[in-house]
Structure formats: C-alpha cells, structure tokens
Motif scaffolding. Structure first.
Motif, PDB file in Angstrom:
ATOM      1  N   LEU A   1       5.277  -5.871 -33.093  1.00  0.00           N
ATOM      2  CA  LEU A   1       5.416  -7.295 -32.749  1.00  0.00           C
ATOM      3  C   LEU A   1       6.801  -7.599 -32.189  1.00  0.00           C
ATOM      4  CD1 LEU A   1       3.507  -8.972 -35.717  1.00  0.00           C
ATOM      5  CD2 LEU A   1       2.697  -8.494 -33.406  1.00  0.00           C
ATOM      6  N   ALA A   2       7.788  -6.741 -32.507  1.00  0.00           N
ATOM      7  CA  ALA A   2       9.143  -6.977 -32.008  1.00  0.00           C
ATOM      8  C   ALA A   2       9.336  -6.500 -30.569  1.00  0.00           C
ATOM      9  CB  ALA A   2      10.144  -6.268 -32.917  1.00  0.00           C
ATOM     10  N   VAL A   3       8.342  -5.824 -29.999  1.00  0.00           N
ATOM     11  CA  VAL A   3       8.448  -5.365 -28.605  1.00  0.00           C
ATOM     12  C   VAL A   3       8.510  -6.585 -27.678  1.00  0.00           C
ATOM     13  CG1 VAL A   3       7.214  -4.171 -26.743  1.00  0.00           C
ATOM     14  CG2 VAL A   3       7.276  -3.179 -29.030  1.00  0.00           C
ATOM     15  N   GLU A   4       9.412  -6.523 -26.735  1.00  0.00           N
ATOM     16  CA  GLU A   4       9.636  -7.663 -25.827  1.00  0.00           C
ATOM     17  C   GLU A   4       8.499  -7.805 -24.815  1.00  0.00           C
ATOM     18  OE1 GLU A   4      12.816  -9.085 -22.376  1.00  0.00           O
ATOM     19  OE2 GLU A   4      13.098  -7.184 -23.420  1.00  0.00           O
ATOM     20  N   PHE A   5       8.129  -9.035 -24.522  1.00  0.00           N
ATOM     21  CA  PHE A   5       7.141  -9.323 -23.471  1.00  0.00           C
ATOM     22  C   PHE A   5       7.872 -10.106 -22.378  1.00  0.00           C
ATOM     23  CE2 PHE A   5       2.326  -9.464 -23.287  1.00  0.00           C
ATOM     24  CZ  PHE A   5       2.284  -9.643 -21.916  1.00  0.00           C
ATOM     25  N   PRO A   6       8.315  -9.452 -21.312  1.00  0.00           N
ATOM     26  CA  PRO A   6       9.122 -10.130 -20.285  1.00  0.00           C
ATOM     27  C   PRO A   6       8.396 -11.344 -19.696  1.00  0.00           C
ATOM     28  CG  PRO A   6       9.158  -7.759 -19.960  1.00  0.00           C
ATOM     29  CD  PRO A   6       8.119  -8.032 -21.011  1.00  0.00           C
ATOM     30  N   ALA A   7       9.183 -12.379 -19.377  1.00  0.00           N
ATOM     31  CA  ALA A   7       8.613 -13.646 -18.917  1.00  0.00           C
ATOM     32  C   ALA A   7       7.796 -13.473 -17.630  1.00  0.00           C
ATOM     33  CB  ALA A   7       9.726 -14.659 -18.716  1.00  0.00           C
TER      34      ALA A   7
ATOM     35  N   MET B   1      -4.350 -13.893 -27.716  1.00  0.00           N
ATOM     36  CA  MET B   1      -3.479 -13.344 -28.770  1.00  0.00           C
ATOM     37  C   MET B   1      -3.752 -11.860 -28.983  1.00  0.00           C
ATOM     38  SD  MET B   1      -3.565 -16.506 -31.456  1.00  0.00           S
ATOM     39  CE  MET B   1      -2.462 -15.779 -32.646  1.00  0.00           C
ATOM     40  N   THR B   2      -5.029 -11.489 -28.929  1.00  0.00           N
ATOM     41  CA  THR B   2      -5.374 -10.072 -29.103  1.00  0.00           C
ATOM     42  C   THR B   2      -4.837  -9.243 -27.937  1.00  0.00           C
ATOM     43  OG1 THR B   2      -7.385 -10.789 -30.219  1.00  0.00           O
ATOM     44  CG2 THR B   2      -7.279  -8.500 -29.569  1.00  0.00           C
ATOM     45  N   CYS B   3      -4.950  -9.788 -26.718  1.00  0.00           N
ATOM     46  CA  CYS B   3      -4.399  -9.088 -25.544  1.00  0.00           C
ATOM     47  C   CYS B   3      -2.915  -8.803 -25.764  1.00  0.00           C
ATOM     48  CB  CYS B   3      -4.566  -9.951 -24.287  1.00  0.00           C
ATOM     49  SG  CYS B   3      -6.210  -9.907 -23.571  1.00  0.00           S
ATOM     50  N   ILE B   4      -2.181  -9.812 -26.197  1.00  0.00           N
ATOM     51  CA  ILE B   4      -0.733  -9.643 -26.378  1.00  0.00           C
ATOM     52  C   ILE B   4      -0.441  -8.567 -27.424  1.00  0.00           C
ATOM     53  CG2 ILE B   4       1.334 -10.810 -27.254  1.00  0.00           C
ATOM     54  CD1 ILE B   4       0.222 -13.388 -25.920  1.00  0.00           C
ATOM     55  N   GLN B   5      -1.181  -8.580 -28.522  1.00  0.00           N
ATOM     56  CA  GLN B   5      -0.938  -7.587 -29.578  1.00  0.00           C
ATOM     57  C   GLN B   5      -1.181  -6.167 -29.093  1.00  0.00           C
ATOM     58  OE1 GLN B   5      -3.379  -9.538 -32.645  1.00  0.00           O
ATOM     59  NE2 GLN B   5      -1.615  -9.355 -33.984  1.00  0.00           N
ATOM     60  N   PHE B   6      -2.298  -5.961 -28.404  1.00  0.00           N
ATOM     61  CA  PHE B   6      -2.602  -4.596 -27.966  1.00  0.00           C
ATOM     62  C   PHE B   6      -1.706  -4.153 -26.813  1.00  0.00           C
ATOM     63  CE2 PHE B   6      -6.351  -4.990 -30.577  1.00  0.00           C
ATOM     64  CZ  PHE B   6      -6.523  -3.705 -31.031  1.00  0.00           C
ATOM     65  N   ILE B   7      -1.296  -5.089 -25.977  1.00  0.00           N
ATOM     66  CA  ILE B   7      -0.365  -4.720 -24.896  1.00  0.00           C
ATOM     67  C   ILE B   7       0.970  -4.276 -25.506  1.00  0.00           C
ATOM     68  CG2 ILE B   7       0.980  -5.652 -22.983  1.00  0.00           C
ATOM     69  CD1 ILE B   7      -1.477  -7.491 -22.397  1.00  0.00           C
ATOM     70  N   LYS B   8       1.431  -5.017 -26.498  1.00  0.00           N
ATOM     71  CA  LYS B   8       2.679  -4.626 -27.166  1.00  0.00           C
ATOM     72  C   LYS B   8       2.513  -3.278 -27.867  1.00  0.00           C
ATOM     73  CE  LYS B   8       5.058  -8.976 -28.029  1.00  0.00           C
ATOM     74  NZ  LYS B   8       6.078  -9.500 -28.936  1.00  0.00           N
TER      75      LYS B   8
ATOM     76  N   MET C   1       0.596  -0.864 -27.002  1.00  0.00           N
ATOM     77  CA  MET C   1       0.597   0.190 -25.984  1.00  0.00           C
ATOM     78  C   MET C   1       2.026   0.535 -25.569  1.00  0.00           C
ATOM     79  SD  MET C   1      -1.589   1.997 -24.161  1.00  0.00           S
ATOM     80  CE  MET C   1      -0.602   3.454 -23.876  1.00  0.00           C
ATOM     81  N   ALA C   2       2.846  -0.507 -25.352  1.00  0.00           N
ATOM     82  CA  ALA C   2       4.242  -0.261 -24.972  1.00  0.00           C
ATOM     83  C   ALA C   2       4.973   0.476 -26.090  1.00  0.00           C
ATOM     84  CB  ALA C   2       4.929  -1.595 -24.669  1.00  0.00           C
ATOM     85  N   TYR C   3       4.726   0.062 -27.325  1.00  0.00           N
ATOM     86  CA  TYR C   3       5.380   0.701 -28.475  1.00  0.00           C
ATOM     87  C   TYR C   3       4.962   2.169 -28.582  1.00  0.00           C
ATOM     88  CZ  TYR C   3       6.653   1.633 -33.331  1.00  0.00           C
ATOM     89  OH  TYR C   3       7.180   2.171 -34.479  1.00  0.00           O
ATOM     90  N   PHE C   4       3.692   2.416 -28.397  1.00  0.00           N
ATOM     91  CA  PHE C   4       3.183   3.791 -28.476  1.00  0.00           C
ATOM     92  C   PHE C   4       3.900   4.691 -27.471  1.00  0.00           C
ATOM     93  CE2 PHE C   4       0.259   7.052 -26.925  1.00  0.00           C
ATOM     94  CZ  PHE C   4      -0.013   7.726 -28.112  1.00  0.00           C
ATOM     95  N   ARG C   5       4.210   4.137 -26.306  1.00  0.00           N
ATOM     96  CA  ARG C   5       4.900   4.927 -25.279  1.00  0.00           C
ATOM     97  C   ARG C   5       6.414   4.958 -25.494  1.00  0.00           C
ATOM     98  NH1 ARG C   5       2.778   6.402 -20.650  1.00  0.00           N
ATOM     99  NH2 ARG C   5       4.507   5.643 -19.342  1.00  0.00           N
ATOM    100  N   GLY C   6       6.864   4.354 -26.603  1.00  0.00           N
ATOM    101  CA  GLY C   6       8.288   4.416 -26.936  1.00  0.00           C
ATOM    102  C   GLY C   6       9.135   3.445 -26.157  1.00  0.00           C
ATOM    103  N   ASP C   7       8.536   2.420 -25.568  1.00  0.00           N
ATOM    104  CA  ASP C   7       9.289   1.448 -24.772  1.00  0.00           C
ATOM    105  C   ASP C   7       9.650   0.236 -25.615  1.00  0.00           C
ATOM    106  OD1 ASP C   7       9.007   3.103 -22.581  1.00  0.00           O
ATOM    107  OD2 ASP C   7       7.139   2.148 -21.943  1.00  0.00           O
ATOM    108  N   HIS C   8      10.779  -0.382 -25.316  1.00  0.00           N
ATOM    109  CA  HIS C   8      11.183  -1.570 -26.055  1.00  0.00           C
ATOM    110  C   HIS C   8      10.646  -2.848 -25.420  1.00  0.00           C
ATOM    111  CE1 HIS C   8      14.225  -1.375 -22.886  1.00  0.00           C
ATOM    112  NE2 HIS C   8      14.328  -2.667 -23.029  1.00  0.00           N
ATOM    113  N   ALA C   9      10.041  -2.724 -24.237  1.00  0.00           N
ATOM    114  CA  ALA C   9       9.487  -3.907 -23.567  1.00  0.00           C
ATOM    115  C   ALA C   9       8.173  -3.521 -22.901  1.00  0.00           C
ATOM    116  CB  ALA C   9      10.468  -4.462 -22.525  1.00  0.00           C
ATOM    117  N   VAL C  10       7.309  -4.494 -22.774  1.00  0.00           N
ATOM    118  CA  VAL C  10       5.996  -4.289 -22.142  1.00  0.00           C
ATOM    119  C   VAL C  10       6.179  -4.019 -20.652  1.00  0.00           C
ATOM    120  CG1 VAL C  10       3.945  -5.599 -21.445  1.00  0.00           C
ATOM    121  CG2 VAL C  10       4.728  -5.677 -23.817  1.00  0.00           C
ATOM    122  N   SER C  11       5.366  -3.128 -20.101  1.00  0.00           N
ATOM    123  CA  SER C  11       5.395  -2.872 -18.657  1.00  0.00           C
ATOM    124  C   SER C  11       4.116  -3.422 -18.019  1.00  0.00           C
ATOM    125  CB  SER C  11       5.496  -1.364 -18.385  1.00  0.00           C
ATOM    126  OG  SER C  11       4.271  -0.731 -18.732  1.00  0.00           O
TER     127      SER C  11
END
Length: 529
Positions: free
Chosen positions: A305-311, A379-386, A388-398
């Motif tokens: 949940l702490a993974v950033e979602f860029p504006a 809300m579910t989209c946001i959770q799973f997108i985050k 996915m980014a976390y799984f790839r070791g990224d600090h922000a969503v791509s």
C-alpha cells in the motif's frame, strides 16, 4: 541431484537484479518510536530478507517446480521485443525482453499478498485447487489443515454446513437466542479460505457466503463470528460462473480478480512422469524459506500500500474508467445519463440506443460495455497495480503495471455489450470470448486518445481542480468570480460543436461541482459583508 532435492531448491537472490526496493524515508519521529510502545507498522530489519524478494522466490518456485504453466502472458519489455507471425491470420507471438510472468501463478500470489478474493476458472484437472492449496501452504498452514478447511460446493450444502452448528445442549436449554452457542467451522478463522466449485452452492447458502466474503463475519442464530483478514480462492469449471446454481450477482461482484487455468502443455509430460515415479506432490515439499508468517503477511500488505501511484498514471486510469458509465440516451437530465439508469429501469439498451450518433467507434469505447467501473472495482485495480509494482521491486507504479493488471481485475466486472459494432469486424470477433485481450485493447485505445488530446500537457480540469485544492480561505470575491469565469469558459469551449463522449462526462460534472462550490463561497462572502 535427486528429484526430491530439486524441489527443495529456490531461486538464488536477487531474483530481479535491476529492482529498486521500496525505501523507508528517514523521519526524526523514528528516533522516538520504541519497539514496544509503537503502534506504527514495523519495518524490515537491516539483515532481514526483503519481502518483495521472498515473494519473487515463491513465484519462481511455483512456476519452476509446482505448477506447470509455461504461459508468459504478462509481458514486460525494456526494448522492442522480437516478434513472429504465424498462420493465415498472422497470429503474433512476442519474445519479451524483460522479466515476464505467468498470470496463473502470479495473480493468486498477489492475491495472497493483498488479501483479496481470487476466482480460478478452467476445465477440470487443470490445477485450480492445487494452486489454491499452495497459497495456503505459503501462508504457513500445514497440508492437512488446508485440505480439511476446503469448502466443497455441492447442491445440498446448507448454511450450517458452511458456517457451523448450534451446540445441542445450549439449543435445548436456551431461553433466548443469545444463549445459543455455535460451533463455528474451523475454516472461518483461517487467513486463506478456499471455496471449491462455488457455483454449485445453493442460492440461499450463497447469501451466507456473500456476508462472510464481503463483510468478513459469519452470522448464525443471532451469533456473530468475526473473521480475520484473509485471501480467498474460489474455483469454477466454466468462465461464465454458471453451474448447478446461478451465482448471485452480488457474490460475483465481490470477486476481485479472475485467473484462467490454461491447458496442459504436452511437452511437459516428462515432468509428470518423474512426479509419478518419485511419488512427489509439490504442495508436500514447499521449502520453508518461502513460507510467510502471519506477521510477514501483515507487513507485506502495508509495504504494498505504500507503493507510490504517480499522478500522471492515476490520470490515465481516471480517463480510462470515465469512458464506460456514460450513456446519452438514458435520460434528459445530464446527471442521469448513465448505464445504471437504464439498468434500474429494466429496459434493454437496444431499445434506447437506436439513433445514429455519428461518434467515432475508436473514441466511443463505452459503447462496448453495458456498465461502468464501480468504486470497488477502482479500489481493487489500485491495490493489484501496486502489488504488481511491489512484486517487481519498484517503489512506484509503472504504466505497464497498470496495463497488465487491469484486464484481470475487470475480467468479470466490465460486462460486454454483444451488440456493439466494434465486435462485428472480422478481426474483432475473437474479443467476444478473449476478455483479457478485449480489456487490454480498450486500455491501449484509451491511452492513445489521452495522448491525442494532449491531456498530459494540457488538462484544464486538472488545473482548475489543483487551484481549488489549495483552499478557499482568504479568497476575495474578485478572485472567486475570476475562477467561476474560467470554469464557464472551459464549458463554453467544449459546448461548441463537439460530440459528447464518455471521457467528457465526468469532466463536465466535475466542473459543475467546482462551479457550485465557488458559487456557494461567493454567496457566503456576500452575506458576510
């Protein structure tokens, strides 16, 4: 190496060398947080293995040793991929240039990390229950516990079968319902819940299951059992969710992600032969290094949940979702021009959608669906997108995290309009059944339209919104009138000869909302003076 030893092997760290781990920014307040008194989320110890790395090790163990699913359908590329076209239809296959994944192994694992509800669909014998059991083992349960806790859907299943039974002695002697004691089923207290063939459960029992899934508690004889947060896995043998009983819509709506169990690739028959000869079942030999404790699962969810979602990426998601709810023939009043209005009326869409609008099918993406995005779906989209980014070791969503995950979340949530002209073209007929490609294609076209309109550089609604977010305190009447004039100017400009598309609908409503807020504030200023 013995066959059994091979199953004990896990991928060596790091599994994704290029990954950047989420960083915990230093805060002076950290100095004052003690390990006992603190109620803040725990952070990883310096020498502790990062949980994103452990999550990837679990994924690679599953795809290399447990589930034979050589389908890398979640593709990432850091350079143009090599492409080959096959057959008369020129069916394309790409060779990804970055680490790519099998949705059948990855999506259930991400579901375990964010503790949502995953539906596994596919024909019998494709490993749906097996991967759900593996998730239970990864969550720290032994195989015996997990197998006993599986709820097998069957036509005679009662609410008592699902939730528990009243204790006979208390039932006989009770003077009121409060005195009845319930022997709750063990599975309700578990952090992984598995419902096998959920579409064979009778409708009345489905309602009890809905309460447990949606509200996280079970109710029987006026007694309530609060369930802990859990990852749910449901299985069904067909894509439509049909079965012995029709699945109630509210229950289907609570499913957060849908994953298909694809066919067995016969080139892996030797792997099955070795398992039979050595008597190996992967769920019995899961390495201890990839099993998560309850505390690790709690921390995993917090870190995701702490993974950033860029504006700018969030704006693309807003734009994509805005295409689908708008339906111009639904009403005369602007606010009610939605597909929900038609659905509530009981009329068929085709009864209202008879006029030729002249809108471009390339832009009018909403014509391909019979509903829009719900709040829960977003809300579910946001959770799973985050996740996915976390799984790839990224600090922000791509961008690619969004593009890859949205189709799996929206698979059963976005209802196709079978009469849409877009499906009548020869090259598009397969999209009637291939919903992953359909939704991903919609997302791609939405992004193309976003870029064509230049909204990343020039978004008048975003500018007005940012101005409003800075607050109203201290604004003079002259400044308020200036902002009102700007909103009216944008609306006037859009009203000049432009067709009304779904992505404009939410923007116009937002401008009306802001106009009303400024007007109310101006009225207050006049009253004060």
């Amino acid at each position: 190496m013995r066959q059994r030893d091979r199953y004990a092997k896990i991928s060596q760290s790091p599994t994704r060398p290029a990954a950047e781990r989420p960083q915990h920014d230093f805060d002076v307040a950290d100095l004052y947080r003690g390990p006992v008194a603190s109620s803040e989320p725990a952070t990883a110890q310096v020498d502790e293995q990062p949980l994103d790395e452990k999550l990837r090790q679990a994924y690679f163990w599953i795809v290399n040793h447990a589930i034979i699913s050589p389908f890398y359908d979640i593709e990432y590329n850091d350079a143009p991929p090599m492409r080959f076209d096959f057959g008369d239809r020129k069916v394309a296959i790409n060779l990804p240039t970055d680490q790519s994944y099998s949705s059948y192994a990855l999506a259930p694992l991400l579901n375990l990390a964010v503790r949502r509800r995953c539906l596994l669909v596919g024909g019998p014998g494709r490993g749906k229950t097996a991967i759900a059991i593996l998730m239970g083992v990864l969550a720290g349960y032994n195989l015996h516990e997990i197998r006993r806790a599986i709820q097998h859907g069957q036509p005679q299943m009662t609410i008592a079968d699902l939730l528990g039974n009243p204790l006979p002695a208390t039932l006989i002697n009770a003077q009121s319902m409060d005195e009845v004691k319930i022997a709750w089923r063990r599975w309700l207290s578990m952090r992984v819940k598995i419902i096998d063939e959920y579409n064979r459960i009778p409708t009345r029992t489905q309602s009890a299951l809905l309460t447990t899934m949606a509200d996280n508690y079970a109710e029987l004889y006026d007694q309530v059992y609060e369930c802990p947060p859990a990852a749910w896995y449901l299985t069904a043998n067909d894509d439509a969710g049909g079965g012995t009983y029709q699945v109630i819509e509210a229950l289907r709506d609570r499913i957060d992600i849908v994953v298909k169990a694809l066919h067995f690739n016969t080139r892996f028959l030797n792997e099955l032969l070795l398992r039979i000869e050595d008597g190996i079942q992967p769920e019995q030999v899961v390495p201890a290094q990839i099993i998560f404790s309850p505390e690790e699962l709690d921390r995993l969810e917090r870190e995701i949940l702490a993974v950033e979602f860029p504006a700018l990426l969030r704006r693309r998601l807003e734009f994509f979702a805005s295409h689908f709810e708008f339906f111009e023939p639904a009403a005369n009043q602007f606010e009610y021009m939605t597909k929900d209005t038609v659905k509530l009326s009981g009329l068929e869409f085709s009864a209202l959608n008879t006029e030729e609008t002249g809108k471009s099918a390339q832009v009018e993406l909403g014509s391909q669906s019979l509903n829009g995005f719900s709040v829960r779906a977003l809300m579910t989209c946001i959770q799973f997108i985050k996740a996915m980014a976390y799984f790839r070791g990224d600090h922000a969503v791509s961008f690619e995290d969004m593009r890859q995950m949205i189709p799996f979340v929206m698979h059963d949530k976005l209802t196709q309009n079978p009469d849409a002209p877009a499906f009548e073209q020869d090259s598009q007929t397969t999209l009637r059944v291939d919903r992953i490609s359909w939704i991903r294609g919609l997302f791609d076209r939405s992004c193309q339209e976003f870029d064509r309109l230049g909204l990343e550089r020039d978004d008048p609604v975003a500018e007005v919104e940012a101005e409003f977010e800075r607050g109203l305190d201290g604004l003079t009447a002259a400044e308020v009138r200036k902002r009102l004039a700007r909103i009216e100017g944008v609306l006037r400009d859009w009203a000049r000869g432009r067709k009304l598309y779904g992505h404009m609908y939410d923007d116009i409503l937002k401008l009306k909302y802001l106009h009303q807020r400024y007007s109310n504030y101006l009225g207050w200023l006049k009253w004060q003076n």
